[in-house]
Design a protein around this motif. Structure first.
Motif, PDB file in Angstrom:
ATOM      1  N   HIS A 211      -5.907  -2.338  -3.562  1.00  0.00           N
ATOM      2  CA  HIS A 211      -6.174  -2.043  -2.154  1.00  0.00           C
ATOM      3  C   HIS A 211      -5.877  -0.586  -1.793  1.00  0.00           C
ATOM      4  O   HIS A 211      -6.709   0.096  -1.197  1.00  0.00           O
ATOM      5  N   THR A 212      -4.701  -0.092  -2.180  1.00  0.00           N
ATOM      6  CA  THR A 212      -4.335   1.278  -1.823  1.00  0.00           C
ATOM      7  C   THR A 212      -4.963   2.316  -2.744  1.00  0.00           C
ATOM      8  O   THR A 212      -5.056   3.489  -2.385  1.00  0.00           O
ATOM      9  N   ARG A 213      -5.359   1.883  -3.953  1.00  0.00           N
ATOM     10  CA  ARG A 213      -5.921   2.756  -4.978  1.00  0.00           C
ATOM     11  C   ARG A 213      -4.908   3.768  -5.488  1.00  0.00           C
ATOM     12  O   ARG A 213      -5.273   4.733  -6.173  1.00  0.00           O
ATOM     13  N   ARG A 214      -3.656   3.542  -5.199  1.00  0.00           N
ATOM     14  CA  ARG A 214      -2.626   4.411  -5.747  1.00  0.00           C
ATOM     15  C   ARG A 214      -2.227   3.920  -7.130  1.00  0.00           C
ATOM     16  O   ARG A 214      -2.263   2.717  -7.407  1.00  0.00           O
ATOM     17  N   TRP A 215      -1.838   4.866  -7.978  1.00  0.00           N
ATOM     18  CA  TRP A 215      -1.474   4.508  -9.338  1.00  0.00           C
ATOM     19  C   TRP A 215      -0.166   3.715  -9.369  1.00  0.00           C
ATOM     20  O   TRP A 215       0.777   4.033  -8.649  1.00  0.00           O
ATOM     21  N   GLN A 216      -0.127   2.730 -10.226  1.00  0.00           N
ATOM     22  CA  GLN A 216       1.088   1.959 -10.494  1.00  0.00           C
ATOM     23  C   GLN A 216       1.427   2.079 -11.972  1.00  0.00           C
ATOM     24  O   GLN A 216       0.533   2.093 -12.825  1.00  0.00           O
TER      25      GLN A 216
END
Length: 379
Positions: A211-216
């Motif tokens: 959803h956020t498209r931030r890297w994990q």
């Protein structure tokens, strides 16, 4: 060891945060991607920034571990020198200072006039990391920090990190290239024997949040100390023939040809020494073979510790082939060690893994690989 393990994991998580920040924060990302396009001045500046990002991550790890364990100070080595020459020719010793403001001022002397970039990096260097991993609290192994030393690779596979491809088209779990191969590696070894006893591999770019498209990211750890072998990774199941071997695309043709004979279509290629060893740790490959001396102590120490925790290891390929050809079948195969520089070498070459290596989990697959390579002409 439980406290040391948690400290190393925490340091790797902060390092991963900085690596992601350099790609997610617009002021930092502009510096990072400038290497691919632009005039000579931009390329030179971005290369400087790339080096600064590596150096800062290394110095953050060195600072945090040394602050918690004073016995380690002076015994934490890494790929990068902390001396950095900026575009004006001034040499600055990069370090983490007492406050965010002083660190930002120091970094600003390198990144001038980009004050915002310096402040972002300084804030990340001083940020506290909270671990929510109950498994780390259950590790009860005891080893005096004064008996060990540390090797750091702040961003392994730096070229893949800079290029930033997100989809490497993984086959059998192995991506041939891309951000996934950019790893933070922290290995701990015994000062006396040189054996790796603790390793942490952090994957800053494991996946994007849907959803956020931030890297994990995610991390893996292993301990192999005396009779204790613990890891966050489950041992891979017993392998089925033929062996699956991962190589660099730059590997010598003779090595490729020898391994094709036993692997057939199960030969795979990937970037980054740390990533290829991680593929073995996670069971995507049975072995990683490198015939040259293009890896160093900071590349292999952390993965080697985890492989030892799983019952495998990393052997010195050249010495292992000599022993096999000499008929020394009963002699234990020579494992890489990390406490002695190579005689006669200078600079980084003092810590090169000369003669190549083979990383493995299951000894029978190691034997199959060595048998094939020993029979190959010219190796």
């Amino acid at each position: 060891m439980a406290a040391l393990l948690k400290a190393v994991v925490s340091a790797s998580e902060k390092a991963a945060d900085i690596a992601r920040l350099c790609r997610d924060a617009e002021p930092l990302f502009r510096l990072l991607v400038a290497e691919k396009t632009g005039a000579d001045r931009n390329r030179r500046f971005s290369h400087d920034f790339k080096t600064l990002a590596d150096v800062l991550i290394q110095e953050v790890i060195r600072h945090d571990l040394g602050a918690q364990f004073p016995e380690l100070r002076g015994h934490i080595g890494g790929e990068e020198s902390n001396e950095f020459t900026n575009a004006h020719g001034d040499t600055v010793a990069v370090r983490v200072c007492d406050t965010v403001g002083v660190t930002a001022e120091l970094l600003g002397s390198v990144l001038h006039p980009d004050v915002e970039a310096a402040e972002l990096l300084a804030a990340a260097a001083h940020r506290d990391v909270t671990l929510g991993d109950a498994a780390l609290d259950g590790v009860g192994v005891s080893i005096p920090p004064g008996d060990v030393a540390v090797w750091i690779d702040p961003i392994d596979s730096t070229n893949e990190y800079i290029v930033g491809r997100e989809d490497g088209g993984a086959e059998d779990g192995i991506a041939p290239s891309g951000l996934c191969s950019a790893l933070v590696l922290i290995g701990v070894y015994e000062r006396s024997s040189g054996r790796p006893v603790l390793g942490v591999i952090n994957e800053p770019f494991h996946r994007r949040h849907p959803h956020t498209r931030r890297w994990q990211g995610r991390y893996h750890w292993g301990i192999a100390y005396q009779d204790v072998h613990l890891s966050s990774v489950s041992p891979p199941p017993p392998p089925l023939p033929p062996p699956r071997v991962v190589l660099s695309r730059a590997e010598a043709p003779g090595v490729r040809d020898a391994l094709v004979q036993i692997c057939g279509g199960r030969l795979r290629f990937a970037a980054g020494a740390g990533y290829k060893m991680l593929c073995v740790i996670l069971g995507h490959a049975d072995a990683y073979v490198l015939s040259g001396g293009s890896t160093f102590a900071w590349d292999s120490c952390a993965p080697h510790a985890i492989l030892r925790a799983l019952g495998g290891g990393v052997v010195a390929l050249g010495d292992a082939l000599k022993a096999r050809r000499a008929g020394d079948a009963g002699t234990p195969l020579p494992q890489l060690t990390y406490n002695r520089p190579a005689e006669g070498a200078v600079g980084a070459e003092r810590w090169a893994n000369r003669g190549g290596l083979v990383a493995y989990v299951h000894p029978q697959q190691l034997e199959a690989v060595l048998e094939a390579l020993a029979a190959a002409p010219g190796l």
